[in-house]
Design a protein around this motif. Structure first.
Motif, PDB file in Angstrom:
ATOM      1  N   SER A 143       0.790  -1.230   0.000  1.00  0.00           N
ATOM      2  CA  SER A 143       0.000   0.000   0.000  1.00  0.00           C
ATOM      3  C   SER A 143       0.822   1.279   0.000  1.00  0.00           C
ATOM      4  N   ASP A 144       2.016   1.252   0.575  1.00  0.00           N
ATOM      5  CA  ASP A 144       2.812   2.474   0.659  1.00  0.00           C
ATOM      6  C   ASP A 144       3.398   2.817  -0.704  1.00  0.00           C
ATOM      7  N   PRO A 145       3.289   4.066  -1.150  1.00  0.00           N
ATOM      8  CA  PRO A 145       3.757   4.422  -2.492  1.00  0.00           C
ATOM      9  C   PRO A 145       5.260   4.252  -2.696  1.00  0.00           C
ATOM     10  N   VAL A 146       6.049   4.404  -1.631  1.00  0.00           N
ATOM     11  CA  VAL A 146       7.495   4.215  -1.757  1.00  0.00           C
ATOM     12  C   VAL A 146       7.857   2.747  -1.630  1.00  0.00           C
ATOM     13  N   LEU A 147       7.375   2.104  -0.582  1.00  0.00           N
ATOM     14  CA  LEU A 147       7.743   0.711  -0.339  1.00  0.00           C
ATOM     15  C   LEU A 147       7.244  -0.214  -1.445  1.00  0.00           C
ATOM     16  N   SER A 148       6.095   0.103  -2.019  1.00  0.00           N
ATOM     17  CA  SER A 148       5.536  -0.761  -3.069  1.00  0.00           C
ATOM     18  C   SER A 148       6.358  -0.712  -4.349  1.00  0.00           C
ATOM     19  N   THR A 149       7.162   0.322  -4.507  1.00  0.00           N
ATOM     20  CA  THR A 149       7.990   0.443  -5.718  1.00  0.00           C
ATOM     21  C   THR A 149       9.489   0.348  -5.412  1.00  0.00           C
ATOM     22  N   ALA A 150       9.839   0.056  -4.163  1.00  0.00           N
ATOM     23  CA  ALA A 150      11.254  -0.046  -3.783  1.00  0.00           C
ATOM     24  C   ALA A 150      11.924  -1.162  -4.569  1.00  0.00           C
ATOM     25  N   GLU A 151      13.070  -0.860  -5.156  1.00  0.00           N
ATOM     26  CA  GLU A 151      13.771  -1.823  -5.992  1.00  0.00           C
ATOM     27  C   GLU A 151      14.695  -2.689  -5.128  1.00  0.00           C
ATOM     28  N   LEU A 152      14.099  -3.674  -4.472  1.00  0.00           N
ATOM     29  CA  LEU A 152      14.846  -4.619  -3.653  1.00  0.00           C
ATOM     30  C   LEU A 152      15.043  -5.906  -4.443  1.00  0.00           C
ATOM     31  N   LEU A 359      10.126   3.747   7.785  1.00  0.00           N
ATOM     32  CA  LEU A 359      10.750   2.794   6.856  1.00  0.00           C
ATOM     33  C   LEU A 359      10.588   3.262   5.419  1.00  0.00           C
ATOM     34  N   SER A 360       9.419   3.829   5.118  1.00  0.00           N
ATOM     35  CA  SER A 360       9.169   4.352   3.772  1.00  0.00           C
ATOM     36  C   SER A 360      10.139   5.483   3.462  1.00  0.00           C
ATOM     37  N   TRP A 361      10.311   6.397   4.425  1.00  0.00           N
ATOM     38  CA  TRP A 361      11.254   7.510   4.220  1.00  0.00           C
ATOM     39  C   TRP A 361      12.681   6.991   4.069  1.00  0.00           C
ATOM     40  N   LEU A 362      13.055   6.006   4.868  1.00  0.00           N
ATOM     41  CA  LEU A 362      14.422   5.479   4.834  1.00  0.00           C
ATOM     42  C   LEU A 362      14.755   4.900   3.464  1.00  0.00           C
ATOM     43  N   LEU A 363      13.789   4.226   2.833  1.00  0.00           N
ATOM     44  CA  LEU A 363      14.031   3.620   1.524  1.00  0.00           C
ATOM     45  C   LEU A 363      13.737   4.569   0.368  1.00  0.00           C
ATOM     46  N   SER A 364      13.239   5.753   0.674  1.00  0.00           N
ATOM     47  CA  SER A 364      13.025   6.737  -0.384  1.00  0.00           C
ATOM     48  C   SER A 364      14.376   7.283  -0.838  1.00  0.00           C
ATOM     49  N   PRO A 365      14.443   7.904  -2.014  1.00  0.00           N
ATOM     50  CA  PRO A 365      15.707   8.504  -2.444  1.00  0.00           C
ATOM     51  C   PRO A 365      16.266   9.494  -1.438  1.00  0.00           C
ATOM     52  N   ASP A 366      15.395  10.291  -0.800  1.00  0.00           N
ATOM     53  CA  ASP A 366      15.873  11.263   0.186  1.00  0.00           C
ATOM     54  C   ASP A 366      16.513  10.568   1.376  1.00  0.00           C
ATOM     55  N   GLY A 367      15.860   9.535   1.887  1.00  0.00           N
ATOM     56  CA  GLY A 367      16.412   8.812   3.024  1.00  0.00           C
ATOM     57  C   GLY A 367      17.724   8.128   2.681  1.00  0.00           C
ATOM     58  N   GLN A 368      17.773   7.531   1.509  1.00  0.00           N
ATOM     59  CA  GLN A 368      19.007   6.852   1.100  1.00  0.00           C
ATOM     60  C   GLN A 368      20.148   7.848   0.901  1.00  0.00           C
ATOM     61  N   ARG A 369      19.822   9.034   0.456  1.00  0.00           N
ATOM     62  CA  ARG A 369      20.877  10.048   0.295  1.00  0.00           C
ATOM     63  C   ARG A 369      21.462  10.467   1.640  1.00  0.00           C
ATOM     64  N   VAL A 370      20.630  10.489   2.685  1.00  0.00           N
ATOM     65  CA  VAL A 370      21.152  10.780   4.019  1.00  0.00           C
ATOM     66  C   VAL A 370      22.146   9.693   4.435  1.00  0.00           C
ATOM     67  N   LEU A 371      21.799   8.442   4.189  1.00  0.00           N
ATOM     68  CA  LEU A 371      22.715   7.344   4.482  1.00  0.00           C
ATOM     69  C   LEU A 371      23.991   7.453   3.650  1.00  0.00           C
TER      70      LEU A 371
END
Length: 461
Positions: A143-152, A359-371
């Motif tokens: 259901s989450d717009p980021v997690l549903s499209t996360a390229e894992l 978790l959605s923010w962490l896997l978003s491009p913005d969250g990953q850029r912080v990492l």
């Protein structure tokens, strides 16, 4: 004693969470009501709302996350997440140890204090899921717009799943890569190897870069070297289908087979026969740590295997020209060594939706850029992020995109406490000073006898 202590922690945690949930019944707000058994809330349909209606105010929430991490996680990430979700406060609860007992002790203590944790770094999924402590994330992945499209990748999903349910997501992808001291190679008249080099080339270059009289060696003596190299060598040469010398479905070790053990023998001989890896005494004579920590930064080691999490420290500490390179290819393939550090939502949380937003923010491009700003590599296979990671920060100008080969993954195995003791002093001493490699076969046999019982206890067989 450790098992009894762990049992007490778990029982206390379960009882306290149950009491808290009972006391809070009827007080949950729409934006903060999902529990371990509830799916994420669904947005109103078009027919149930008006274009003129103002959006409902966001309900403030505090979510608590148990970590044993650096300032990036205790300060930077909470601040950046707050910018995206002002109504959600991420409160980090830091602990010193990263083992299951330490994490469970902290979770239990927080529940007893009336401030239960919602998220946690997960040392090992099997131990957590034995007591059903992690929430099934499948509804949010749909259901989450980021997690549903996360390229894992599928291996990542497999490693983070339990009995068909996704119970964690990556909070870090820990790839092991080969660090190369280009200046030391040049001193010995050696060019930087190509990215499709072979194990024979690796061995020969290591010998050429070694000058024991000058305290210079081709290979570092540290644990990531003797843990990683034989495993990657075995897979790339078709001796075993998986890392850790495991069979196809990760249920049994193949290391008792002399043909598979030859990968360990080959690595041992780089030091014992070639002299490319220093013994404990040679390390001491050269003024480098005999355990390998920091030896490559001395400038006296050509090749060292270390995780990508060390990228920032190595960029700051290396006083020589360096780069990273893929592991050599074998007769069968060219593979990497990748591990996943999981993060999950605790079952029974009263803040599941808010935790899922993190978790959605962490896997978003913005969250990953912080990492990535702290030297981490992307959590997903997003090609745009992989282009970015080698152009800025710790990996700017380095061949990190080539060096990380995301086709071979390590995973937590039920019963691995009876397997190869990579981090024990015995193993390091064996490679550095010589010894009987049949101990690896003994460890494999002990694991193969022990693992089926553990898997049965966990309901996996």
């Amino acid at each position: 004693m450790v098992k009894n202590k762990r049992f007490v922690f778990i029982m206390m945690y379960i009882l306290i969470v149950a009491l808290l949930a009972a006391c809070s019944g009827g007080n949950n707000t729409p934006g903060n009501q999902a529990t371990g058994s509830n799916p994420p809330s669904v947005a109103p349909t078009e027919s149930g709302s008006s274009d003129e209606d103002p959006p409902a105010p966001e309900t403030p929430a505090t979510i608590r996350l148990v970590v044993w991490g650096p300032e990036l996680w205790t300060k930077t990430i909470p601040e950046k997440f707050k910018e995206k979700y002002p109504h959600i406060t991420l409160q980090v609860e830091k602990i010193d140890g990263g083992d299951n007992a330490s994490v469970l002790e902290k979770i239990t203590a927080l529940s007893a204090a009336g401030t239960p944790a919602d998220l946690t770094w997960v040392p090992g999924i099997p131990d957590f899921m034995k007591d059903d402590l992690l929430l099934d994330l499948t509804p949010y992945m749909q259901s989450d717009p980021v997690l549903s499209t996360a390229e894992l990748s599928q291996p990542v999903k497999d490693a983070l799943s339990w009995k068909g349910k996704l119970v964690a997501l990556p909070r870090a992808v820990d790839a092991h890569v080969m660090f190369v001291n280009k200046d030391l190679l040049a001193k010995h008249g050696i060019d930087m190897p190509s990215k499709d080099w072979t194990w024979d080339e690796f061995r020969e270059i290591a010998k050429q870069a070694t000058d024991a009289t000058a305290g210079e060696y081709g290979l570092a003596p540290g644990p990531f070297n003797y843990m990683t190299t034989p495993q990657v060598y075995a897979v790339s040469n078709g001796l075993a289908p998986n890392l850790n010398f495991m069979n196809e479905d990760w249920t049994q070790s193949l290391i008792a087979d002399p043909n598979v053990l030859s990968a360990v023998q080959w690595y041992a001989e780089l030091g014992w026969v070639d002299g490319s890896r220093p013994s404990e005494k040679q390390s001491q004579d050269a003024g480098i740590d005999p355990n390998g920590w920091g030896s490559w930064l001395s400038g006296k080691i050509a090749f060292d295997i270390m995780g990508t999490w060390e990228g920032t420290a190595r960029k700051a500490g290396a006083q020589f020209d360096w780069d990273v390179i893929p592991f050599p290819r074998g007769s069968h393939s060219q593979v990497g060594y990748n591990a996943i550090s999981p993060i999950g939502i605790l079952n029974g949380t009263q803040n599941a939706d808010a935790a899922a937003k993190f978790l959605s923010w962490l896997l978003s491009p913005d969250g990953q850029r912080v990492l990535m700003s702290d030297g981490n590599i992307p959590l997903t296979t997003d090609p745009a992020l992989w282009e970015e990671v080698q152009q800025t920060g710790s990996w700017a100008g380095k061949s990190i995109k080539d060096a990380v080969q995301a086709d071979s993954w390590i995973r937590t195995m039920p019963g691995e406490d009876k397997y190869i003791q990579w981090w024990a002093g015995e193993t390091g001493g064996l490679f550095n000073n010589g010894g009987d490699l049949s101990v690896f076969q003994k460890w494999g046999e002990e694991f193969n006898a022990h693992a089926p019982t553990v898997r049965k206890e966990l309901g996996l067989e």
